[in-house]
Write an enzyme that holds these catalytic residues in place. Structure first.
Site, PDB file in Angstrom:
ATOM      1  CE  LYS A 116      39.586  34.738  50.133  1.00 10.80           C
ATOM      2  NZ  LYS A 116      40.863  33.834  51.734  1.00 10.80           N
ATOM      3  CD  GLU A 200      40.005  40.876  43.776  1.00  8.05           C
ATOM      4  OE1 GLU A 200      39.860  40.744  44.035  1.00  8.05           O
ATOM      5  OE2 GLU A 200      41.208  39.864  43.368  1.00  8.05           O
ATOM      6  CG  HIS A 235      42.399  32.236  38.527  1.00  4.22           C
ATOM      7  ND1 HIS A 235      43.238  32.783  38.069  1.00  4.22           N
ATOM      8  CD2 HIS A 235      41.919  31.426  37.464  1.00  4.22           C
ATOM      9  CE1 HIS A 235      42.709  33.541  37.240  1.00  4.22           C
ATOM     10  NE2 HIS A 235      41.762  32.633  36.494  1.00  4.22           N
ATOM     11  NE  ARG A 292      44.057  28.001  53.423  1.00  4.45           N
ATOM     12  CZ  ARG A 292      44.482  27.936  52.405  1.00  4.45           C
ATOM     13  NH1 ARG A 292      45.216  27.218  52.411  1.00  4.45           N
ATOM     14  NH2 ARG A 292      44.430  28.609  51.076  1.00  4.45           N
TER      15      ARG A 292
END
Lengths: 498, 169
Positions: A116, A200, A235, A292
């Site tokens: 990421k 983040e 999440h 994917r």
């Protein structure tokens, strides 16, 4: 054209991929762990290979055993599905090295997008907007703390190799940072064998909107529009729909183009998904690219009319993508509800157990991507997804009503599932209005009054008392039962709450 | 025929009597006359006057699972209630903490002899790839830790024993 494909996965997605193989006359090879000997994906495959004990590390993450199964079976390709090894670039590289076609992008594209931190940097360089965050995952904890204080709480701790909400924690204040940081590391290590995490800024009330792309090995690439996936718990998405109610054609085109550029930046081939966060002012930020097939791919298939898994196989076979961007359009509306073995009334705790009875739903526009059957044992070793219910309608309203109907006649007995909870969720006035931000569940479902329908409770008691075989299986009306008691002989024991 | 069931923590008595094809059902404070059509081993149709409801059901050793129009119910036959299947994440029976689901102990956060406050983390259990922290349901002293990190645990397996001070509720 590929001849035989090994599916390195289990559950509903393995079944879905096997069906796509069969639609192209490709033989399908399943793998299974100790506890999955009789699993549905094993039942529908042409061949099945045992790869290890129940624990994922011993079986579905056991690269050596999976490669051996592929070789032994004579497969020419491996489809990783989602989860497990799907975004593990080392596994993709190993397949490449062993002469097996990995059905997905190159190991290098997975590596770039899978990290990421690196992908964020790459997107920034390509001019795609990203959410503010640390640009390194290996900062000393003191620096992490300093950075978090700078961007302000709440912050999000995320696994650099992450996905599916695993290894991810929202941290509300500094005193919780260290423990969350450590827990995220442990979870990341367990789930992805990589403990790197980064921080983040946590955007409040964002929407999660993603774009599907398909790219072939001849330089052709298209996007297949958006999926709105804002309804999440832990999440992790549980309801998805397309089209999104908040984006118009202009924004759709802009985001679609950004998705295509993101894929092109890493030389992406095969099916992939570019995820964006959209804030209240409709600014969009690149979140990550999933290299994917996605869990929620069926809603795109129903609205755009393209079989994505079939195209994955065709692209991996070297076929040209004959679909043109200008020929693609969205027709009607589709919703997906994920059916998990979880207890929605008890913090979505996993609810393993035996499926004592299952009846699949039916009706116009109903599709079930299923991984279970009556008699199947849901074990605590894997992700608790059982199936996905997908409904298409001419418009959003019809799709919602169709979904309610389908959930009503989708019966799973023996384990608690998210079914009845999602049925309530999609009928919530805020969902019907399209106010679906990522805080939807916290805001609308947490303190809701559980509707207790006394009439239904009565009927459930009646059903229970007829379920014990005493009254039942005596061919409807039992004569000997009648002789035991006349209606007026026995007055029930009247006691409540004893 | 009399039945006693527990549903969501409430006990219900049901008494059924039959005349011709009408079943008279006393449940709680209500009396209902219903007709029943058996559809299969797992389903039946209830006629409550003109109102029809299709019911699906299945049983295991102690539970009866029922689905009515998309609503799911788990009933327990009276007397068959299991100690370890409570509705809360932290099950406390005589000061003993049981896991809320089968899984693996990832981390033990307390030692024997520790004093804990209500809500303090005791241990972390991982199930289906998610970590769940079990916290103390009450204040007290850690009397015994029965499990070690890395151990697989089942529902009826005691994890931790807490000595609850007498003046604590």
């Amino acid at each position: 054209m590929l001849k035989k494909v090994l599916i390195a996965n289990r559950g509903e997605i393995a079944v879905r991929i096997i069906r796509a193989c069969h639609s192209l006359d490709i033989k399908a090879v399943a793998i299974y762990s100790d506890v999955d000997r009789n699993a549905l994906h094993v039942q529908v495959a042409d061949e099945a290979y045992f790869v290890g004990d129940a624990s994922p590390l011993e079986s579905y993450l056991n690269v050596d055993n999976i490669i051996k199964a592929a070789k032994d079976s004579g497969a020419d390709a491996v489809h990783p599905g989602y989860g497990f090894l799907a975004e593990n670039n080392a596994f993709a590289a190993r397949c490449e090295k062993e002469g097996l076609t990995f059905i997905g992008p190159s190991s290098e594209a997975i590596r770039l997008m899978g990290n990421k931190v690196e992908s964020r940097r790459l997107m920034m360089n390509s001019g795609v907007p990203v959410v503010p965050g640390t640009d390194s995952s290996n900062l000393p904890f003191e620096d992490v703390k300093k950075f978090a204080a700078e961007i302000g709480y709440p912050v999000l701790v995320k696994a650099a190799a992450g996905g599916g909400g695993k290894g991810m924690r929202v941290v509300e204040s500094e005193d919780k940072l260290k423990s969350s940081y450590e827990a995220a590391k442990r979870e990341a290590k367990g789930a992805f064998s990589d403990e790197s995490v980064y921080i983040e800024k946590y955007l409040k009330k964002p929407r999660h909107i993603e774009f599907q792309v398909l790219a072939d090995s001849h330089g052709n690439i298209v996007h297949l529009f958006e999926r709105e996936c804002s309804i999440q718990r832990r999440h992790q998405k549980i309801v998805e729909e397309t089209p999104s109610v908040i984006i118009n054609d202009e924004m759709r085109e802009k985001m679609g183009k950004a998705a295509v550029s993101a894929a092109e930046a890493v030389g992406y081939i095969n099916a992939g998904t570019v995820e964006f966060l959209v804030d209240g002012d409709k600014n969009f930020y690149f979140l990550e690219m999933n290299t994917r097939i996605q869990v929620e791919h069926p809603i795109t298939e129903l609205v755009v009319g393209v079989d994505l898994v079939k195209w994955q196989l065709l692209i991996a076979s070297g076929e040209k993508l004959i679909i043109k961007q200008e020929e693609l359009s969205q027709r009607g509306h589709a919703i997906e509800c994920r059916i998990y073995a979880e207890d929605p009334e008890n913090s979505f705790l996993p609810s393993p157990g035996k499926i004592l009875y299952q009846k699949e739903p039916e009706g116009p526009g109903v599709r079930l991507d299923n991984g279970i059957f009556t008699g199947f044992e849901v074990t605590p070793y894997y992700d608790p997804i059982l199936s996905k219910l997908i409904v298409w309608g001419e418009n959003r309203d019809t799709a919602i009503k169709g979904m309610v109907n389908a959930l009503d006649n989708y019966i799973i007995l023996g384990v608690k599932t998210t079914g009845s909870y999602l049925r309530e969720l999609i009928q919530h006035p805020e969902f019907i209005k399209g106010n679906t931000c990522t805080d939807f569940i916290d805001k609308n479902m947490k303190d809701r009054k559980k509707i207790v329908d006394d009439d239904l409770i009565d009927l459930s008691l009646i059903t229970a008392s007829f379920s014990d075989g005493n009254i039942k299986m005596k061919k409807g009306v039992s004569s000997d039962y009648e002789t035991i008691s006349s209606p007026w002989e026995s007055i029930g024991k009247w006691e409540i709450g004893s | 025929m009399d039945y006693e069931y527990s549903l969501n923590g409430t006990n219900y008595m049901v008494s059924i009597n039959k005349k011709d094809d009408i079943y008279t059902v006393n449940s709680g404070e209500k009396v209902k006359d219903v007709k029943i059509e058996f559809l299969s081993e797992n389903s039946l149709l209830i006629f409550d006057g003109d109102k029809t409801t299709r019911a699906f059901y299945a049983r295991d050793r102690e539970n009866i699972f029922v689905n009515l129009k998309g609503n799911y119910y788990e009933l327990t036959e009276a007397g068959a209630e299991s100690q370890a299947c409570g509705d809360h994440a932290d099950v406390l029976t005589d000061g003993i903490i049981y896991p809320p689901m089968p899984g693996k102990v990832i981390k033990v956060l307390v030692n024997e002899g520790d004093e804990v406050k209500k809500g303090e983390g005791l241990l972390i259990v991982e199930s289906m790839k998610m970590e769940n922290e079990l916290s103390a349901p009450t204040e007290g002293n850690i009397k015994k830790v029965h499990v070690a990190e890395g151990e697989q645990v089942s529902l009826d397996q005691p994890l931790i024993e807490i000595d609850i001070p007498e003046n604590s509720s």
